[in-house]
Design a protein around this motif. Sequence first.
Motif, PDB file in Angstrom:
ATOM      1  N   MET A   1      12.159   4.987   0.881  1.00  0.00           N
ATOM      2  CA  MET A   1      10.860   5.655   0.808  1.00  0.00           C
ATOM      3  C   MET A   1      11.031   7.137   1.125  1.00  0.00           C
ATOM      4  O   MET A   1      11.562   7.496   2.170  1.00  0.00           O
ATOM      5  CB  MET A   1       9.893   5.007   1.805  1.00  0.00           C
ATOM      6  N   ARG A   2      10.598   7.985   0.220  1.00  0.00           N
ATOM      7  CA  ARG A   2      10.667   9.437   0.425  1.00  0.00           C
ATOM      8  C   ARG A   2       9.290   9.942   0.853  1.00  0.00           C
ATOM      9  O   ARG A   2       8.292   9.719   0.165  1.00  0.00           O
ATOM     10  CB  ARG A   2      11.090  10.158  -0.862  1.00  0.00           C
ATOM     11  N   VAL A   3       9.240  10.581   2.011  1.00  0.00           N
ATOM     12  CA  VAL A   3       7.976  11.084   2.523  1.00  0.00           C
ATOM     13  C   VAL A   3       8.105  12.570   2.844  1.00  0.00           C
ATOM     14  O   VAL A   3       9.198  13.076   3.131  1.00  0.00           O
ATOM     15  CB  VAL A   3       7.501  10.323   3.783  1.00  0.00           C
ATOM     16  N   ALA A   4       6.984  13.252   2.780  1.00  0.00           N
ATOM     17  CA  ALA A   4       6.888  14.640   3.232  1.00  0.00           C
ATOM     18  C   ALA A   4       5.885  14.684   4.366  1.00  0.00           C
ATOM     19  O   ALA A   4       4.849  14.006   4.319  1.00  0.00           O
ATOM     20  CB  ALA A   4       6.440  15.554   2.089  1.00  0.00           C
ATOM     21  N   ILE A   5       6.191  15.460   5.408  1.00  0.00           N
ATOM     22  CA  ILE A   5       5.292  15.611   6.547  1.00  0.00           C
ATOM     23  C   ILE A   5       4.614  16.968   6.431  1.00  0.00           C
ATOM     24  O   ILE A   5       5.279  18.009   6.488  1.00  0.00           O
ATOM     25  CB  ILE A   5       6.054  15.506   7.884  1.00  0.00           C
ATOM     26  N   GLY A  26      15.294   3.254   8.911  1.00  0.00           N
ATOM     27  CA  GLY A  26      14.277   2.452   8.255  1.00  0.00           C
ATOM     28  C   GLY A  26      14.137   2.716   6.776  1.00  0.00           C
ATOM     29  O   GLY A  26      13.074   2.485   6.198  1.00  0.00           O
ATOM     30  N   ASN A  27      15.207   3.180   6.142  1.00  0.00           N
ATOM     31  CA  ASN A  27      15.161   3.531   4.713  1.00  0.00           C
ATOM     32  C   ASN A  27      14.099   4.583   4.419  1.00  0.00           C
ATOM     33  O   ASN A  27      13.559   4.641   3.314  1.00  0.00           O
ATOM     34  CB  ASN A  27      14.922   2.281   3.851  1.00  0.00           C
ATOM     35  N   VAL A  89       8.343  12.476  -4.240  1.00  0.00           N
ATOM     36  CA  VAL A  89       7.868  12.071  -2.916  1.00  0.00           C
ATOM     37  C   VAL A  89       6.884  10.909  -3.079  1.00  0.00           C
ATOM     38  O   VAL A  89       5.930  10.997  -3.848  1.00  0.00           O
ATOM     39  CB  VAL A  89       7.196  13.245  -2.175  1.00  0.00           C
ATOM     40  N   ASP A  90       7.148   9.827  -2.370  1.00  0.00           N
ATOM     41  CA  ASP A  90       6.266   8.657  -2.462  1.00  0.00           C
ATOM     42  C   ASP A  90       4.948   8.878  -1.730  1.00  0.00           C
ATOM     43  O   ASP A  90       3.876   8.560  -2.249  1.00  0.00           O
ATOM     44  CB  ASP A  90       6.961   7.418  -1.883  1.00  0.00           C
ATOM     45  N   VAL A  91       5.026   9.409  -0.494  1.00  0.00           N
ATOM     46  CA  VAL A  91       3.822   9.573   0.326  1.00  0.00           C
ATOM     47  C   VAL A  91       3.903  10.889   1.092  1.00  0.00           C
ATOM     48  O   VAL A  91       4.923  11.171   1.738  1.00  0.00           O
ATOM     49  CB  VAL A  91       3.651   8.422   1.347  1.00  0.00           C
TER      50      VAL A  91
END
Length: 331
Positions: A1-5, A26-27, A89-91
């Motif tokens: 899972m690719r996330v941006a903060i 956690g991947n 980015v997923d989320v």
Amino acid sequence: MRVAINGFGRIGRTILRQVLNLPDHGNVQIALINDIAPADMLGYLFQYDSTFGPLPFEVTARDHMLSVAGHRIPLTQQTDLSRLDLTGVDVVLECTGIARETDVARRGLKAGARSVLISGPSPAAEVTVVLGANENSLGDARIVSNASCTTNALAPLLSLLHGLCGIETAHMTTIHCYTNSQPMVDAPRGDMARSRGGALSMVPTTSSATQLIDEVLPDLAGRISGAAVRVPTASVSAVDLVFTMKTSMTNATFGKALRDLVRAQPVLGWTDHPLVSSDLRMRPESLVIAGPETRIVNDRQARIFGWYDNEWGFSARMLDAAALMADREPS
């Protein structure tokens, strides 16, 4: 899972701390961190945390990069997230606290991300999701609110109780540590009581959880009232719930049934120890029920008390909700 903060404040930094603590992270891949504060300040506040303590490894933030534990995470300072390229980015974990209008909430989507998860209540969200209560309502929504820390603590408990014995009416008081919404010394705020020094007094105030419960658990709409008391501690809050059952139960029967159900619910916890708030720091559950504080009066009135780390537990649910969103088929 690719996330941006987006927004590297209390929740954004806590989320990254949790990712670093997960086996194989956690991947979760942090594709980018965006915050308008100076990079060296962001790195310093991430390494040295007054609540959770210092990290055991060096953190550097320079040349548009945050380096920590062998990871190099792009660091940007864009006031408008839509100007960045978030393709792949997923989320987007929207943690700025300002995504209350649709155009602001949609900036991550405009930048190319698949979806946005807002770290708080927001009228711009298509749906408000609380794990353990209404995650089945997620559907294909692309702008989602993770509700509030107190709603995450209360809603799974109410859902469980309503299934166990039925709830006629209930009142919740959250005993909540002070936050950035309060001044450290007396200073004007929108609310007079919350204009008083947050570390000096217990401050009676409101809780957004009461309104959010009606949205998250519509079967209980209009039956749950609530209030808050802000107290002069820096972390860990509590829920004190009194409710009237539809079905009569004895103390022994209720206590055992509740304990069994709580232990089967992934986002809830149970303790039979006489804990105090500092014992619950960095607990990942949405709420940890204090068994010794649970009791029934006159067969149908019950009191339940539970602890929650309002930053750590909420951040854990942000990652859980993001994983649910990322696992959906691309729209």
